[in-house]
Design an enzyme around this catalytic site. Structure first.
Site, mmCIF file in Angstrom:
data_model
loop_
_atom_site.group_PDB
_atom_site.id
_atom_site.type_symbol
_atom_site.label_atom_id
_atom_site.label_comp_id
_atom_site.label_asym_id
_atom_site.label_seq_id
_atom_site.Cartn_x
_atom_site.Cartn_y
_atom_site.Cartn_z
ATOM 1 C CG ASP A 164 12.896 1.226 5.439
ATOM 2 O OD1 ASP A 164 13.008 0.962 6.649
ATOM 3 O OD2 ASP A 164 11.976 1.924 4.975
ATOM 4 N N PRO A 175 0.834 -1.193 0.000
ATOM 5 C CG PRO A 175 -0.055 -1.093 2.143
ATOM 6 C CD PRO A 175 0.677 -2.005 1.213
ATOM 7 N N GLY A 217 2.551 4.739 0.568
ATOM 8 C CA GLY A 217 2.645 5.753 1.612
ATOM 9 C C GLY A 217 2.281 5.294 3.008
ATOM 10 N N GLY A 251 4.301 3.470 5.071
ATOM 11 C CA GLY A 251 5.461 3.211 5.921
ATOM 12 C C GLY A 251 5.913 1.761 5.872
ATOM 13 C CG LEU A 252 3.447 -1.241 5.290
ATOM 14 C CD1 LEU A 252 2.353 -2.187 4.814
ATOM 15 C CD2 LEU A 252 3.858 -1.636 6.711
HETATM 16 O O1 PMV Z 1 9.129 5.602 8.519
HETATM 17 P P1 PMV Z 1 9.950 4.385 8.512
HETATM 18 O O2 PMV Z 1 9.195 3.099 8.562
HETATM 19 O O3 PMV Z 1 10.989 4.371 7.443
HETATM 20 O O4 PMV Z 1 10.767 4.365 9.900
HETATM 21 C C1 PMV Z 1 11.625 5.354 10.339
HETATM 22 C C2 PMV Z 1 12.408 4.795 11.493
HETATM 23 C C3 PMV Z 1 13.172 5.824 12.320
HETATM 24 O O5 PMV Z 1 13.848 5.109 13.331
HETATM 25 C C4 PMV Z 1 12.218 6.796 12.964
HETATM 26 C C5 PMV Z 1 14.175 6.610 11.479
HETATM 27 C C6 PMV Z 1 15.351 5.803 10.948
HETATM 28 O O6 PMV Z 1 15.932 6.252 9.939
HETATM 29 O O7 PMV Z 1 15.723 4.784 11.544
#
Ligand code: PMV
Length: 331
Positions: free
Chosen positions: A137, A87, A89, A91-92
């Site tokens: 990520d 999905p 936007g 955060g996945l």
């Molecule tokens: O928004 P996401 O799922 O990419 O998570 C960010 C995670 C944080 O720890 C807030 C920032 C980071 O770069 O680690």
């Protein structure tokens, strides 16, 4: 993998959730990320003109795909097809998945897929596009399964990544097959300002620094509970982690509403990722019930399984209808 006779190569990469440790990881504490069974697929083949899902490429590629092509493709024009279960936007991890899958598709045609090499290249690209990215990520989308990322080396080291003065050790995190329900609030707040907000709080408050330490300790314990397959204890840690994130000021009423809706049917629940909107997750053996409760409170639920494979070669991708710009422009 070259689809016979067409010159086409394709790869897919999973999305992710941050299970524990977000925000504290910015201060050198550990974090745990898990790959989920929602994937993004990318195929490439030589073409007379550059296209994306059958349309002229122009400016449609978005920053991640354009940077991959600029830095890692030296040949002629390509016809690129991207399809995604992720999905947009929410955060996945769709921007990491598009970067990793595109690098996978390009390298599948040359020397085969090397997860570590792709994790490094994908992190460089996210850093170029986002400025100050962490490699969570891109590493989880490349490796799959589970990773434990920390500023110190422990058991199960996969690779070490550094950038200017920062250094991350990415470890394998053994994870049982689990079902999670992700609840998307419908709005994604950009990560940068939330990280800056926590940093300001930590700079002026010893209390905030203690909370960050506590999140680090919980995450360490979370790795042990995952390794032992103890989902009940893990669930309790997730809820504690959420409460500490709320104290740091990154939860919102919408996230809290979805966490509260999920908790009666879950081992634990928390916001996931940067917060300020975005998504929460619940660890449960009653996913349908949790999904219903999230929906009833205005969230969009996704039932996902952990243990997803990292970047892998695919035979090809089927073009599906619908715009894909969201998937390649997230962040
Ligand atoms: O928004 P996401 O799922 O990419 O998570 C960010 C995670 C944080 O720890 C807030 C920032 C980071 O770069 O680690």
């Amino acid at each position: 993998m070259d689809a016979v006779g067409t010159g086409m190569t394709a790869a897919s990469a999973p999305g992710k959730v941050i299970l524990m440790g977000e925000h504290a990881v910015v201060f050198g504490r550990p974090a745990i990320a898990l790959a989920i069974d929602l994937r993004l697929r990318c195929s490439v083949r030589p073409s007379s003109s550059p296209t994306l899902n059958g349309q002229p490429m122009d400016d449609r590629a978005g920053p991640y795909l354009s940077t991959v092509l600029r830095e890692h493709h030296t040949g002629g024009p390509l016809a690129i097809e991207i399809t995604s279960d992720l999905p947009a936007g929410s955060g996945l991890g769709s921007s990491a998945a598009v970067t990793v899958a595109a690098l996978g598709a390009l390298s599948a045609s040359r020397d085969g897929i090397d997860q570590e090499d792709i994790a490094r290249k994908a992190f460089d690209i996210e850093s170029t596009v986002q400025g100050r990215a962490s490699p969570i990520d891109t590493s989880i989308s490349s490796h799959g399964g589970g990773i434990f990322i920390s500023s110190k080396e422990t058991d199960g080291l996969l690779w070490e990544i550094s950038r200017d003065t920062r250094r991350w050790f990415v470890h394998e995190c053994r994870t049982p097959q689990m079902t999670l329900v992700v609840g998307f609030t419908g709005n994604k707040a950009p990560t940068g300002p939330l990280v800056a907000k926590v940093r300001r709080y930590a700079e002026r408050s010893g209390f905030a620094r203690d909370i960050i330490d506590e999140i680090g300790a919980l995450t360490q314990e979370g790795r042990a509970r995952l390794d032992a397959g103890d989902v009940e204890a893990l669930g309790r840690l997730l809820t504690k982690n959420h409460n500490l994130l709320a104290i740091l000021g990154v939860s919102t009423p919408a996230l809290q509403k979805l966490v509260d809706a999920a908790l009666p049917y879950s081992y634990g629940a928390k916001l996931t990722g940067a917060g300020g909107g975005g998504s929460m997750l619940a660890l449960t053996d009653r996913p349908e019930k949790v999904a219903e409760a999230i929906k009833a409170r205005g969230g969009t639920p996704f039932i996902v399984r952990t243990g997803a494979e990292g970047v892998r070669a695919e035979q090809g991708t089927d073009r599906r209808s619908g715009p894909i710009e969201h998937h390649i422009r997230e962040k």
